[in-house]
Write an enzyme that holds these catalytic residues in place. Structure first.
Site, PDB file in Angstrom:
ATOM      1  N   PRO A  80     -15.491 -50.920  38.466  1.00 44.42           N
ATOM      2  CA  PRO A  80     -15.783 -49.424  38.885  1.00 44.42           C
ATOM      3  C   PRO A  80     -16.903 -49.541  38.565  1.00 44.42           C
ATOM      4  O   PRO A  80     -16.998 -50.239  37.984  1.00 44.42           O
ATOM      5  CB  PRO A  80     -14.592 -49.084  38.565  1.00 44.42           C
ATOM      6  CG  PRO A  80     -14.515 -49.334  37.578  1.00 44.42           C
ATOM      7  CD  PRO A  80     -14.688 -50.787  37.345  1.00 44.42           C
ATOM      8  N   ALA A 121     -14.736 -42.098  39.783  1.00 43.05           N
ATOM      9  CA  ALA A 121     -14.782 -43.550  39.767  1.00 43.05           C
ATOM     10  C   ALA A 121     -13.997 -43.827  41.482  1.00 43.05           C
ATOM     11  O   ALA A 121     -13.384 -43.249  41.798  1.00 43.05           O
ATOM     12  CB  ALA A 121     -14.501 -43.919  38.608  1.00 43.05           C
ATOM     13  N   ASN A 122     -14.138 -46.148  41.450  1.00 47.48           N
ATOM     14  CA  ASN A 122     -13.028 -45.534  42.287  1.00 47.48           C
ATOM     15  C   ASN A 122     -12.033 -46.853  41.798  1.00 47.48           C
ATOM     16  O   ASN A 122     -12.261 -47.277  40.303  1.00 47.48           O
ATOM     17  CB  ASN A 122     -13.767 -47.089  43.125  1.00 47.48           C
ATOM     18  CG  ASN A 122     -14.766 -46.650  44.531  1.00 47.48           C
ATOM     19  OD1 ASN A 122     -15.217 -45.872  44.507  1.00 47.48           O
ATOM     20  ND2 ASN A 122     -14.715 -47.235  45.557  1.00 47.48           N
ATOM     21  N   ARG A 123     -10.838 -46.848  42.433  1.00 50.26           N
ATOM     22  CA  ARG A 123     -10.156 -47.985  41.239  1.00 50.26           C
ATOM     23  C   ARG A 123     -10.646 -49.156  41.787  1.00 50.26           C
ATOM     24  O   ARG A 123     -10.890 -49.536  42.431  1.00 50.26           O
ATOM     25  CB  ARG A 123      -8.129 -47.781  42.484  1.00 50.26           C
ATOM     26  CG  ARG A 123      -7.021 -47.471  41.518  1.00 50.26           C
ATOM     27  CD  ARG A 123      -6.112 -47.261  42.070  1.00 50.26           C
ATOM     28  NE  ARG A 123      -6.115 -45.531  43.387  1.00 50.26           N
ATOM     29  CZ  ARG A 123      -5.298 -44.599  41.793  1.00 50.26           C
ATOM     30  NH1 ARG A 123      -5.647 -44.837  40.958  1.00 50.26           N
ATOM     31  NH2 ARG A 123      -5.282 -43.714  42.538  1.00 50.26           N
TER      32      ARG A 123
END
Ligand code: CTP
Ligand code: CA
Length: 228
Positions: free
Chosen positions: A21, A33-35
């Protein structure tokens, strides 16, 4: 035991891979954030190194160990990831497996934002992050010969992936369904479709390591078919 160039089709080639990420600060202790576990990017880096490539893995914050035999550049934000990729050029192949945060906080607070009973939750003003894949795929000078993007979707996977193949200027898009019931996020298995100018190939479910091996084998064959 055997060794030789037939086993190292990527010898003398430089492969850049983005992974994990990105973290975009809200204040010194919070982020957007993204996973992403970083597993697929790590497997790609190891698979390319196994085929003899010189590999630069540009990774956002992940909890997995750095893969051996690979140059790892650690970054935090999307802007840093783009700078690290540009600094790593030139490359023969670039694979964008990172789950880049699409937005950052326009003006992160330099000190920790405090909750207080009387104040409403803070409103975050967001700015769009640079599209790293697009920036590299659309370079007029120093574009890698093969640019591969990923498309992690939760619905209408192929529709969205086809649009991304065109809009980003990538040569290939590796598309997968990451809706929660698939268990792909954070897991060790993946079911992907490879989109190229020739059409769509749907691969059976396999480990992320096998997906990585297949992608880099295909990439090696593709490079070999191009005039140097
Ligand atoms: N990507 C990138 N830089 C960004 C956003 C995405 O390099 N700022 C890359 C990803 O690493 C991936 C591909 O672009 O290889 C597609 O990412 P994805 O998030 O699926 O596409 P987006 O264009 O951001 O569209 P959306 O999130 O709205 O689906
Ligand atoms: Ca995105």
């Amino acid at each position: 035991f055997s060794s030789g160039s037939e086993n190292k089709p990527l010898a003398g080639r430089h492969v850049i891979i983005t992974s994990g990420p990105t973290h975009e600060p809200i204040d010194p202790v919070r982020y957007i954030a993204n996973r992403s576990s970083g597993k697929q990017g790590c497997e790609l880096a190891m698979a390319a190194a196994k085929l003899g490539a010189d590999v630069t893995l540009v990774s956002g914050p992940v909890s997995i160990a750095d893969p051996p035999g690979v140059r790892v550049v650690r970054v935090t934000t999307a802007k840093e990831m783009l700078e690290a990729v540009e600094a790593a050029l030139p490359a023969d192949i670039a694979i964008f497996a990172a789950a880049v945060a699409d937005w950052r906080v326009a003006a992160p607070s330099v000190s920790k934002i405090k909750k207080s009973a009387s104040n409403a939750p803070p409103a975050l003003s967001l700015a769009e992050n640079p599209d790293i894949l697009k920036a590299i795929a659309q370079r007029s000078k120093g574009r890698p010969a093969l640019v591969v993007g990923f498309a992690a979707e939760t619905h209408d996977v192929l529709v969205h992936a086809k649009k991304k193949l065109k809009s980003k200027g990538a040569d290939w898009i590796v598309a997968n369904d990451v809706s929660p019931q698939t268990g792909i996020m954070g897991g060790d298995r993946n079911t992907v479709h490879l989109l190229t100018s020739a059409g769509v190939e749907s691969w059976p479910e396999m480990t992320k390591a096998d997906v990585a091996a297949k992608i880099v084998e295909r990439a090696a064959k593709h490079l070999a078919s191009l005039k140097r």
